[in-house]
Scaffold this active site. Structure first.
Site, PDB file in Angstrom:
ATOM      1  NE  ARG A  21      -3.320   2.342   2.955  1.00  0.00           N
ATOM      2  CZ  ARG A  21      -2.848   3.286   3.768  1.00  0.00           C
ATOM      3  NH1 ARG A  21      -1.664   3.131   4.338  1.00  0.00           N
ATOM      4  NH2 ARG A  21      -3.545   4.381   3.993  1.00  0.00           N
ATOM      5  CB  ALA A  22       3.576   2.378   2.267  1.00  0.00           C
ATOM      6  CB  THR A  24       0.526   1.443  -4.266  1.00  0.00           C
ATOM      7  OG1 THR A  24       0.870   0.071  -4.413  1.00  0.00           O
ATOM      8  CG2 THR A  24      -0.409   1.862  -5.381  1.00  0.00           C
ATOM      9  N   GLY A 104      15.435 -16.076   0.551  1.00  0.00           N
ATOM     10  CA  GLY A 104      15.420 -16.619  -0.816  1.00  0.00           C
ATOM     11  C   GLY A 104      14.931 -15.581  -1.816  1.00  0.00           C
ATOM     12  CB  SER A 105      12.067 -13.240  -1.746  1.00  0.00           C
ATOM     13  OG  SER A 105      11.218 -14.268  -1.311  1.00  0.00           O
ATOM     14  CG  ASP A 132      11.008 -18.282  10.018  1.00  0.00           C
ATOM     15  OD1 ASP A 132       9.894 -18.339  10.553  1.00  0.00           O
ATOM     16  OD2 ASP A 132      11.445 -19.154   9.248  1.00  0.00           O
ATOM     17  CB  ALA A 191       8.315 -20.409  27.960  1.00  0.00           C
ATOM     18  NE  ARG A 262      -3.114 -34.116  27.237  1.00  0.00           N
ATOM     19  CZ  ARG A 262      -3.006 -35.121  28.096  1.00  0.00           C
ATOM     20  NH1 ARG A 262      -1.827 -35.677  28.327  1.00  0.00           N
ATOM     21  NH2 ARG A 262      -4.063 -35.563  28.752  1.00  0.00           N
ATOM     22  CG  HIS A 268       1.335 -22.870   7.654  1.00  0.00           C
ATOM     23  ND1 HIS A 268       1.718 -24.178   7.836  1.00  0.00           N
ATOM     24  CD2 HIS A 268       2.091 -22.376   6.642  1.00  0.00           C
ATOM     25  CE1 HIS A 268       2.669 -24.467   6.955  1.00  0.00           C
ATOM     26  NE2 HIS A 268       2.913 -23.399   6.223  1.00  0.00           N
TER      27      HIS A 268
HETATM   28  O1  F6P Z   1       7.857 -18.090   6.458  1.00  0.00           O
HETATM   29  C1  F6P Z   1       8.887 -18.883   6.994  1.00  0.00           C
HETATM   30  C2  F6P Z   1       8.342 -20.203   7.327  1.00  0.00           C
HETATM   31  O2  F6P Z   1       7.227 -19.875   8.060  1.00  0.00           O
HETATM   32  C3  F6P Z   1       9.171 -21.204   8.107  1.00  0.00           C
HETATM   33  O3  F6P Z   1       9.253 -21.003   9.463  1.00  0.00           O
HETATM   34  C4  F6P Z   1       8.484 -22.492   7.776  1.00  0.00           C
HETATM   35  O4  F6P Z   1       9.274 -23.605   7.930  1.00  0.00           O
HETATM   36  C5  F6P Z   1       8.129 -22.282   6.358  1.00  0.00           C
HETATM   37  O5  F6P Z   1       7.959 -20.893   6.184  1.00  0.00           O
HETATM   38  C6  F6P Z   1       6.941 -23.071   5.900  1.00  0.00           C
HETATM   39  O6  F6P Z   1       6.442 -22.521   4.758  1.00  0.00           O
HETATM   40  P1  F6P Z   1       5.552 -23.243   3.661  1.00  0.00           P
HETATM   41  O7  F6P Z   1       4.829 -24.343   4.336  1.00  0.00           O
HETATM   42  O8  F6P Z   1       4.682 -22.165   3.169  1.00  0.00           O
HETATM   43  O9  F6P Z   1       6.512 -23.723   2.628  1.00  0.00           O
END
Ligand code: F6P
Length: 364
Positions: A21-22, A24, A104-105, A132, A191, A262, A268
């Protein structure tokens, strides 16, 4: 420069839309024509571009994910496919590309704009987005803050049951090669132990870390014997095996057969949801620096949520009008990222030291 494109790639992260958005609004405000590439680098190869204007991005700041779609595109590792991508951009007269994504991107962007490969006047700036937080130099990437808040909210709920039943819960969170989410959410959710890949522990040591926390809890005089353990997914031992081994060892240590752990894998869930205010702010301000950087003629840089004074001077440019944001040499950033993920950077060593120090007090 008259035309720029914006692309989101890799794992989506809440706050990506704020950056789209920003970029654009700021691009249009500066008289540029702005295009959105759909489905990441794959959409670029397939020429899936749409023109973006203020109406298209008006309310997206509230939405998780990315309005442009995303993909992991293995084809982009091939120079010939990058030639195809450059042809698509050239045919549309696009001279500036903003890539919003993770390691990667942004590696893809560096290759796409490599002068040795690139014979068109293409400039590219990256914006870090990865829940991450596995990119070096930037203190926070887009999506991290929302992800931590999601984890803490889930752990607070799990803690209700853990406290009521005096149970141990092991909660697995995302973080393939970087334990930042596990470390920070462990502190914020109180934790009793945290397991993350940078600690480089053997399976036996991982089991014993959890056992120590459970045994300490059992020795408490008060009723509540809740134990919460946060495990990053990058810690090799599968969570079910960890549970079984912990249960067995706790029985040996305490002589009790009714103590059982447990497990919850948040998966996700951690990547979705409405972006926090901080992620909206970071996304918008990093995009501001990216558009400004392109217009000033910069290329092969990443905008970082880090003040310029914290980056070696030879690798950094000031982002005009934002003292909190830097434009950092992308090649340098990716080199530092590699060292961070391989555990050889000073930064990771510092993290290991800090967490070794706090490990003891977490389980008190
Ligand atoms: O976005 C990073 C990440 O969330 C990692 O922690 C995880 O292992 C991976 O993507 C999983 O991504 P996908 O299931 O979309 O390939």
């Amino acid at each position: 420069m008259r035309r720029i494109a914006i692309l989101t790639s890799g794992g989506d992260a809440p706050g990506m839309n704020a950056a789209v958005r920003a970029a654009t609004l700021l691009g249009v405000g500066k008289g540029l024509e702005v295009f959105g590439v759909q489905r990441g680098y794959q959409g670029l190869l397939d020429d899936e571009l749409i023109e973006l204007g203020p109406r298209d991005v008006g309310a997206i700041i509230r939405d998780g994910g990315t309005m442009l779609g995303s993909a992991r595109c293995l084809d982009f590792h091939e120079a010939a496919r990058r030639d195809d991508a450059r042809r698509v951009l050239a045919a549309r007269g696009i001279e500036g590309l903003i890539v919003i994504g993770g390691n990667g991107s942004l590696t893809g962007l560096l290759a796409l704009t490599d002068p040795a490969e690139c014979d068109i006047p293409l400039k590219g700036i990256g914006i870090p987005a990865s829940i991450d937080n596995d990119l070096a130099i930037t203190r926070l990437a887009i999506g991290v803050d929302t992800a931590i808040n999601t984890i803490v909210e889930a752990c607070d709920k799990i803690s209700d049951t853990a406290s009521a039943h005096d149970r141990t819960f092991i909660v697995e969170v995302m973080g393939r090669r970087c334990g930042y989410l596990a470390m920070t959410s462990a502190i914020a959710s109180a934790a009793n132990a945290v397991l993350f890949p940078e600690m480089d522990k053997s399976d036996d040591e991982v089991v014993e870390t959890v056992v120590r926390a459970v045994v300490r809890a059992q020795q408490r005089t008060e009723r509540n014997k809740r134990v919460l353990v946060i495990k990053a997914e990058g810690v090799d031992i599968p969570i079910e095996r960890l549970k079984a081994r912990v249960d067995e060892r706790v029985r040996e240590e305490t002589g009790r057969t009714n103590i059982e752990t447990r497990v919850t894998v948040l998966g996700h869930v951690v990547r979705g949801g409405r972006p926090s205010a901080l992620d909206r702010m970071i996304g918008s301000r990093l995009a501001n620096a990216a558009v400004g950087g392109l217009l000033e003629g910069h290329s092969r840089m990443m905008t970082a949520w880090t003040p310029p004074s914290a980056v070696p001077t030879e690798h950094v440019k000031k982002a005009r009008s934002d003292p909190q944001v830097s434009l950092v040499d992308l090649e340098y950033t990716l080199r530092e990222t590699k060292a961070m993920l391989e555990g050889t950077s000073n930064f990771v060593k510092w993290r290991q030291k800090v967490f070794a120090e706090i490990e003891e007090v977490l389980s008190l």
